[in-house]
Design a protein around this motif. Sequence first.
Motif, PDB file in Angstrom:
ATOM      1  N   ALA A 205     -11.345 142.164  72.612  1.00 39.68           N
ATOM      2  CA  ALA A 205     -11.563 141.365  73.817  1.00 39.68           C
ATOM      3  C   ALA A 205     -12.490 140.191  73.531  1.00 39.68           C
ATOM      4  CB  ALA A 205     -12.132 142.244  74.926  1.00 39.68           C
ATOM      5  N   HIS A 206     -13.486 140.419  72.678  1.00 42.64           N
ATOM      6  CA  HIS A 206     -14.389 139.344  72.263  1.00 42.64           C
ATOM      7  C   HIS A 206     -13.605 138.258  71.541  1.00 42.64           C
ATOM      8  CE1 HIS A 206     -18.361 138.245  69.931  1.00 42.64           C
ATOM      9  NE2 HIS A 206     -17.942 137.274  70.722  1.00 42.64           N
ATOM     10  N   LEU A 207     -12.790 138.666  70.583  1.00 44.39           N
ATOM     11  CA  LEU A 207     -11.973 137.714  69.821  1.00 44.39           C
ATOM     12  C   LEU A 207     -11.098 136.874  70.754  1.00 44.39           C
ATOM     13  CD1 LEU A 207     -10.437 136.531  67.352  1.00 44.39           C
ATOM     14  CD2 LEU A 207      -9.062 138.628  67.357  1.00 44.39           C
ATOM     15  N   LYS A 208     -10.378 137.526  71.657  1.00 43.23           N
ATOM     16  CA  LYS A 208      -9.442 136.798  72.523  1.00 43.23           C
ATOM     17  C   LYS A 208     -10.182 135.890  73.503  1.00 43.23           C
ATOM     18  CE  LYS A 208      -5.856 137.147  71.618  1.00 43.23           C
ATOM     19  NZ  LYS A 208      -5.140 136.581  70.427  1.00 43.23           N
ATOM     20  N   THR A 209     -11.372 136.303  73.934  1.00 38.15           N
ATOM     21  CA  THR A 209     -12.154 135.436  74.819  1.00 38.15           C
ATOM     22  C   THR A 209     -12.629 134.197  74.077  1.00 38.15           C
ATOM     23  OG1 THR A 209     -12.888 137.350  76.104  1.00 38.15           O
ATOM     24  CG2 THR A 209     -14.155 135.327  76.359  1.00 38.15           C
ATOM     25  N   VAL A 210     -13.086 134.391  72.838  1.00 40.56           N
ATOM     26  CA  VAL A 210     -13.524 133.250  72.032  1.00 40.56           C
ATOM     27  C   VAL A 210     -12.356 132.305  71.775  1.00 40.56           C
ATOM     28  CG1 VAL A 210     -14.332 132.574  69.732  1.00 40.56           C
ATOM     29  CG2 VAL A 210     -15.492 134.414  70.977  1.00 40.56           C
ATOM     30  N   GLU A 211     -11.198 132.852  71.407  1.00 45.74           N
ATOM     31  CA  GLU A 211     -10.023 132.010  71.191  1.00 45.74           C
ATOM     32  C   GLU A 211      -9.690 131.214  72.454  1.00 45.74           C
ATOM     33  OE1 GLU A 211      -7.402 134.486  67.866  1.00 45.74           O
ATOM     34  OE2 GLU A 211      -6.958 134.710  70.005  1.00 45.74           O
ATOM     35  N   ARG A 212      -9.797 131.869  73.589  1.00 46.81           N
ATOM     36  CA  ARG A 212      -9.448 131.237  74.865  1.00 46.81           C
ATOM     37  C   ARG A 212     -10.403 130.105  75.231  1.00 46.81           C
ATOM     38  NH1 ARG A 212      -7.874 134.508  80.379  1.00 46.81           N
ATOM     39  NH2 ARG A 212      -8.019 132.756  81.837  1.00 46.81           N
ATOM     40  N   VAL A 213     -11.680 130.277  74.875  1.00 48.69           N
ATOM     41  CA  VAL A 213     -12.688 129.307  75.305  1.00 48.69           C
ATOM     42  C   VAL A 213     -12.929 128.211  74.271  1.00 48.69           C
ATOM     43  CG1 VAL A 213     -15.102 129.019  76.009  1.00 48.69           C
ATOM     44  CG2 VAL A 213     -13.802 130.989  76.816  1.00 48.69           C
ATOM     45  N   ILE A 214     -13.014 128.567  72.968  1.00 46.92           N
ATOM     46  CA  ILE A 214     -13.323 127.530  71.965  1.00 46.92           C
ATOM     47  C   ILE A 214     -12.252 127.398  70.886  1.00 46.92           C
ATOM     48  CG2 ILE A 214     -15.814 127.792  72.334  1.00 46.92           C
ATOM     49  CD1 ILE A 214     -15.940 129.123  69.535  1.00 46.92           C
ATOM     50  N   GLY A 215     -11.176 128.167  70.980  1.00 43.19           N
ATOM     51  CA  GLY A 215     -10.138 128.063  69.969  1.00 43.19           C
ATOM     52  C   GLY A 215     -10.627 128.510  68.608  1.00 43.19           C
ATOM     53  N   LEU A 216     -10.398 127.693  67.585  1.00 41.40           N
ATOM     54  CA  LEU A 216     -10.776 128.058  66.215  1.00 41.40           C
ATOM     55  C   LEU A 216     -12.018 127.311  65.739  1.00 41.40           C
ATOM     56  CD1 LEU A 216      -7.228 128.236  64.561  1.00 41.40           C
ATOM     57  CD2 LEU A 216      -8.616 130.105  65.484  1.00 41.40           C
ATOM     58  N   LYS A 217     -12.798 126.769  66.688  1.00 41.79           N
ATOM     59  CA  LYS A 217     -14.040 126.107  66.290  1.00 41.79           C
ATOM     60  C   LYS A 217     -15.024 127.122  65.709  1.00 41.79           C
ATOM     61  CE  LYS A 217     -14.016 122.426  69.799  1.00 41.79           C
ATOM     62  NZ  LYS A 217     -12.781 122.839  70.535  1.00 41.79           N
ATOM     63  N   SER A 218     -15.943 126.645  64.877  1.00 38.20           N
ATOM     64  CA  SER A 218     -16.992 127.498  64.317  1.00 38.20           C
ATOM     65  C   SER A 218     -17.921 127.971  65.421  1.00 38.20           C
ATOM     66  CB  SER A 218     -17.805 126.731  63.266  1.00 38.20           C
ATOM     67  OG  SER A 218     -16.991 126.372  62.174  1.00 38.20           O
ATOM     68  N   GLY A 219     -18.526 129.152  65.214  1.00 39.65           N
ATOM     69  CA  GLY A 219     -19.484 129.664  66.180  1.00 39.65           C
ATOM     70  C   GLY A 219     -20.786 128.898  66.123  1.00 39.65           C
ATOM     71  N   THR A 220     -21.561 128.957  67.195  1.00 42.75           N
ATOM     72  CA  THR A 220     -22.812 128.206  67.253  1.00 42.75           C
ATOM     73  C   THR A 220     -23.831 128.702  66.233  1.00 42.75           C
ATOM     74  OG1 THR A 220     -23.462 129.661  69.076  1.00 42.75           O
ATOM     75  CG2 THR A 220     -22.638 127.473  69.659  1.00 42.75           C
ATOM     76  N   GLY A 221     -23.754 129.989  65.860  1.00 37.97           N
ATOM     77  CA  GLY A 221     -24.743 130.546  64.949  1.00 37.97           C
ATOM     78  C   GLY A 221     -24.386 130.414  63.482  1.00 37.97           C
ATOM     79  N   GLY A 222     -23.278 129.725  63.187  1.00 38.03           N
ATOM     80  CA  GLY A 222     -22.910 129.513  61.796  1.00 38.03           C
ATOM     81  C   GLY A 222     -21.745 130.351  61.314  1.00 38.03           C
ATOM     82  N   SER A 223     -21.272 131.312  62.133  1.00 37.11           N
ATOM     83  CA  SER A 223     -20.091 132.081  61.742  1.00 37.11           C
ATOM     84  C   SER A 223     -18.852 131.209  61.915  1.00 37.11           C
ATOM     85  CB  SER A 223     -19.953 133.346  62.592  1.00 37.11           C
ATOM     86  OG  SER A 223     -19.403 133.041  63.861  1.00 37.11           O
ATOM     87  N   SER A 224     -17.724 131.679  61.400  1.00 37.74           N
ATOM     88  CA  SER A 224     -16.482 130.901  61.519  1.00 37.74           C
ATOM     89  C   SER A 224     -15.832 131.054  62.889  1.00 37.74           C
ATOM     90  CB  SER A 224     -15.501 131.328  60.419  1.00 37.74           C
ATOM     91  OG  SER A 224     -15.183 132.714  60.546  1.00 37.74           O
ATOM     92  N   GLY A 225     -16.474 131.822  63.778  1.00 39.09           N
ATOM     93  CA  GLY A 225     -15.921 131.987  65.118  1.00 39.09           C
ATOM     94  C   GLY A 225     -14.797 133.000  65.158  1.00 39.09           C
TER      95      GLY A 225
END
Length: 261
Positions: A218-238
């Motif tokens: 659910a975390h993955l799909k929410t991130v995809e829905r909101v920021i797509g494939l952009k990198s995460g703010t903390g330096g992860s690949s998102g």
Amino acid sequence: MRMTYADYLDLPRLLAAQHPLSDQHDELLFIVIHQASELWMKLCLHELHGAKTRIEADDLGPALKMLSRVGRIQTQMTQAWEILATMTPADFHRFRAALGRSSGFQSAQYRLIEFMLGAKNIASVDIHRDDAPTHAALLAALATPSLYDETLRLMARRGLPIPDDRLRRDWAEPYIASDAVEQAWLIVYRDNETWWDLYDLGEKLVDVEYRLQQWRFAHLKTVERVIGLKSGTGGSSGAPYLARVLQQGFFPELLSLRTAL
């Protein structure tokens, strides 16, 4: 003066702990969802530590109840993504810059849950090196037997053939699947009436993993829905990082034995 509801729950401090850094409407939603998740994780850790203590004492009744409660908590945490998913990409990008380098990737409690379940990773401790108390707590958890390690010790005490290399090892290292451990679990699962409490414990552990993977998905799909494939703010690949994490399990023999049954 009698204690009030607000006094007992320390509501003035709790409700004053949200500090949006922008004037954007949805930032409060983002803060509350993540703060609530951290509170649920605090309770998860409380229950997991309690269950582990009971397993060490060979007192499985309370441990099973605590693990069931963890499953219910995890369901609440997963449902929270449904609320966050009401935030559109445009909503988030209006305040994303205010987050700076902060990220859920930096959640120490999430790491403690992973360590408790046996997914040990020294690299994930290093990001907390500038926070001495948190860094020390993570190092201590890394070097402590996990919930699964204590389960295998219990099985050995009950007379099941758990190999010594799973009972005496470097607890800071990730757990590696063992054919011998799978065979021990198969004894339990093939004669579950004789070994009912261990069988029930095994299923409770599988349920915890199942629900954690639901939360991750659910975390993955929410991130995809909101920021797509952009990198995460903390330096992860998102999203790609979250997709990789989905491949990481916790109790390998409890899943592989199902093929052998």
